[in-house]
Enzyme design. Structure first.
Site, PDB file in Angstrom:
ATOM      1  N   HIS A 188       0.859  -1.202   0.000  1.00 27.16           N
ATOM      2  CA  HIS A 188       0.000   0.000   0.000  1.00 27.16           C
ATOM      3  C   HIS A 188       0.893   1.249   0.000  1.00 27.16           C
ATOM      4  CE1 HIS A 188      -3.234   2.693   0.480  1.00 27.16           C
ATOM      5  NE2 HIS A 188      -3.943   2.079   1.398  1.00 27.16           N
ATOM      6  N   HIS A 191      -2.636   6.917  -0.997  1.00 24.51           N
ATOM      7  CA  HIS A 191      -3.606   7.546  -0.082  1.00 24.51           C
ATOM      8  C   HIS A 191      -3.074   8.194   1.186  1.00 24.51           C
ATOM      9  CE1 HIS A 191      -6.702   4.757  -2.176  1.00 24.51           C
ATOM     10  NE2 HIS A 191      -6.529   5.884  -2.834  1.00 24.51           N
ATOM     11  N   TYR A 193      -0.695   7.327   3.310  1.00 24.27           N
ATOM     12  CA  TYR A 193      -0.179   6.523   4.424  1.00 24.27           C
ATOM     13  C   TYR A 193       1.358   6.502   4.387  1.00 24.27           C
ATOM     14  CZ  TYR A 193      -5.094   5.638   4.946  1.00 24.27           C
ATOM     15  OH  TYR A 193      -6.443   5.819   5.122  1.00 24.27           O
TER      16      TYR A 193
HETATM   17  C1  LIG Z   1     -15.134   1.603   2.124  1.00 21.14           C
HETATM   18  C2  LIG Z   1     -13.835   1.864   1.426  1.00 21.14           C
HETATM   19  C3  LIG Z   1     -12.659   1.346   1.928  1.00 21.14           C
HETATM   20  C4  LIG Z   1     -11.454   1.530   1.260  1.00 21.14           C
HETATM   21  N1  LIG Z   1     -10.319   0.948   1.754  1.00 21.14           N
HETATM   22  C5  LIG Z   1      -9.167   0.999   1.035  1.00 21.14           C
HETATM   23  C6  LIG Z   1      -8.022   0.266   1.450  1.00 21.14           C
HETATM   24  O1  LIG Z   1      -8.034  -0.457   2.456  1.00 21.14           O
HETATM   25  N2  LIG Z   1      -6.908   0.376   0.703  1.00 21.14           N
HETATM   26  C7  LIG Z   1      -6.848   1.139  -0.435  1.00 21.14           C
HETATM   27  O2  LIG Z   1      -5.806   1.206  -1.078  1.00 21.14           O
HETATM   28  N3  LIG Z   1      -7.932   1.812  -0.854  1.00 21.14           N
HETATM   29  C8  LIG Z   1      -9.085   1.742  -0.162  1.00 21.14           C
HETATM   30  N4  LIG Z   1     -10.207   2.379  -0.629  1.00 21.14           N
HETATM   31  C9  LIG Z   1     -10.173   2.970  -1.983  1.00 21.14           C
HETATM   32  C10 LIG Z   1     -10.695   1.948  -3.005  1.00 21.14           C
HETATM   33  O3  LIG Z   1      -9.833   0.839  -3.140  1.00 21.14           O
HETATM   34  C11 LIG Z   1     -10.881   2.593  -4.394  1.00 21.14           C
HETATM   35  O4  LIG Z   1      -9.657   3.042  -4.871  1.00 21.14           O
HETATM   36  C12 LIG Z   1     -11.872   3.742  -4.322  1.00 21.14           C
HETATM   37  O5  LIG Z   1     -13.073   3.330  -3.681  1.00 21.14           O
HETATM   38  C13 LIG Z   1     -12.214   4.283  -5.692  1.00 21.14           C
HETATM   39  O6  LIG Z   1     -12.728   3.243  -6.513  1.00 21.14           O
HETATM   40  P1  LIG Z   1     -14.313   3.087  -6.774  1.00 21.14           P
HETATM   41  O7  LIG Z   1     -14.746   4.353  -7.457  1.00 21.14           O
HETATM   42  O8  LIG Z   1     -14.397   1.882  -7.682  1.00 21.14           O
HETATM   43  O9  LIG Z   1     -14.981   2.869  -5.476  1.00 21.14           O
HETATM   44  C14 LIG Z   1     -11.418   2.266   0.060  1.00 21.14           C
HETATM   45  C15 LIG Z   1     -12.594   2.827  -0.430  1.00 21.14           C
HETATM   46  C16 LIG Z   1     -13.794   2.631   0.217  1.00 21.14           C
HETATM   47  C17 LIG Z   1     -15.052   3.213  -0.365  1.00 21.14           C
END
Ligand SMILES: Cc1cc2nc3c(=O)[nH]c(=O)nc-3n(C[C@H](O)[C@H](O)[C@H](O)COP(=O)(O)O)c2cc1C
Length: 377
Positions: A188, A191, A193
């Site tokens: 990871h 975002h 981190y």
């Molecule tokens: C509930 C939730 C939890 C997420 N947790 C993570 C995570 O643990 N690690 C990560 O890299 N991104 C995380 N994300 C980002 C998602 O992996 C993804 O990049 C983001 O939702 C945008 O894609 P989407 O438009 O298909 O939802 C999270 C997003 C949501 C909505």
């Protein structure tokens, strides 16, 4: 390249997202990937039996799943009830979850994570300060529900001589993932981190060999990659990056240069995939229009390129058809539609996602209770 239309199917009559793809040693039957999704249902940082059902619901034969962000050490957490993979108990708890995904023919990678300064002393051993590339504090942030505010303890800047220990924590966590049965790991690096706190010049204010120039800021990330490659093999390693995002106050003054430098540097290690978050995702959950594109990074990186962020079926198909990506990761739509690839295949309507239950600790509600197509028909 013309724009893609629904009629642009391959000779088998399949839409681009549902065509097979060989990712290293893995024969994927389609290109719809489960994005890593933190669900905060791993009580005491230990994965729970209810995750067996959750992940197996989202498994299809030959589909790739990336598990939620999983802590590499006891300093890695910043949110309640997120899983870890640094203790024997956690490794054992992951095993039946991984087995269930494999039983249905899925390919399962674990996303390994350290939050760095996105934490507070309540999550840290002995109430110590969170660690980071910097000692610059993060301003309080509104939580996903739009009401609560997350507060952060000012971080402690890691000394240069402490960094190998953190790299080592990632290495051991990767080994533990393999021990738990995962097919590989996704580092990871996105975002805001810990890894991103080194990559981005808005955060990284170091003056040692881990700060300053682009090369120096990328050093920590690449040391983590190298250590993990040496431990488990490059064919089992991917990384997630979000050069354009400024989530958790982690923006960069030249995201294109950062993304390109990383894509090119990763080639030296021959890792399996690079997973990049679209520039339109300025925050984790909101899509905005923007002029930037991941195409230069896609062209630079020699392995499998996964994109994520705001995709629906139509633009996912387009990205594959136009060769802007090999695979497309879906977050919210996959969260709410356990049979997402099948719904795409049948052009079926999608369940709406409910943000209110994304992070509630309930073992069923908003987790394993989203209906399959058969249930709604
Ligand atoms: C509930 C939730 C939890 C997420 N947790 C993570 C995570 O643990 N690690 C990560 O890299 N991104 C995380 N994300 C980002 C998602 O992996 C993804 O990049 C983001 O939702 C945008 O894609 P989407 O438009 O298909 O939802 C999270 C997003 C949501 C909505």
């Amino acid at each position: 390249m013309g724009s893609y239309t629904e009629s642009a199917m391959d000779t088998s009559g399949k839409i681009p997202l549902l065509t097979p793809y060989k990712m290293g040693n893995f024969q994927l039957s389609h290109r719809v990937v489960l994005a890593p999704l933190t669900r905060q249902r791993s009580y005491g940082n230990v994965p729970q039996p209810h995750a067996i059902l959750y992940y197996s619901q989202r498994t299809s034969k030959g589909g790739l799943l990336i598990a939620e962000a999983t802590g590499v050490s006891d300093t890695a957490q910043g949110y309640p009830e997120t899983p870890g993979i640094w203790t024997k108990e956690q490794v054992e708890a992951w095993k039946p979850i991984v087995d269930a995904v494999h039983a249905k023919g899925g390919v399962f990678f674990c996303q390994i994570w350290h939050v760095g300064r996105v934490s507070n002393k309540g999550f840290q051993p002995n109430g110590q300060a969170p660690i980071s590339s910097t000692d610059k504090p993060l301003t309080p942030q509104t939580r996903a529900n739009g009401i609560d505010v997350a507060r952060f303890t000012p971080p402690r800047r890691l000394r240069t001589d402490e960094i190998p220990q953190i790299v080592n924590d990632f290495r051991i966590a990767a080994r533990n993932c393999i021990e738990a049965g995962f097919d590989g790991v996704e580092i990871h690096g996105a975002h805001g981190y810990l890894i991103d706190q080194f990559l981005k010049d808005q955060v990284n204010d170091r003056t040692d060999k881990y700060g300053g120039s682009l090369e120096n800021r990328c050093r920590f990330a690449l040391e983590v990659v190298e250590a993990i490659v040496n431990e488990i093999g490059a064919d089992k390693v991917g990384i997630r990056l979000s050069p354009f995002a400024n989530y958790m106050e982690s923006g960069d003054s030249n995201p294109e240069a950062l993304g390109l430098y990383m894509a090119e540097s990763l080639n030296k290690y021959g890792i399996l995939f690079c997973h990049m978050v679209e520039p339109r995702m300025i925050t984790v959950g909101e899509k905005t229009e923007c002029p930037h594109s991941l195409v230069p990074m896609r062209k630079a990186f020699k392995g499998t390129f996964i994109v994520a962020g705001g995709y629906d079926k139509e633009d996912g198909n387009q990205a594959v058809a136009e060769n802007r990506a090999d695979l497309v990761a879906y977050g919210r739509w996959f969260l709410a539609n356990p049979d997402l690839p099948r719904r795409f295949e049948l052009n079926a309507p999608l369940n709406k996602y409910n943000r209110d239950t994304f992070y509630v600790p309930d073992p069923v509600l908003g987790y394993t209770d989203y209906p399959f197509l058969e249930d709604t028909a």
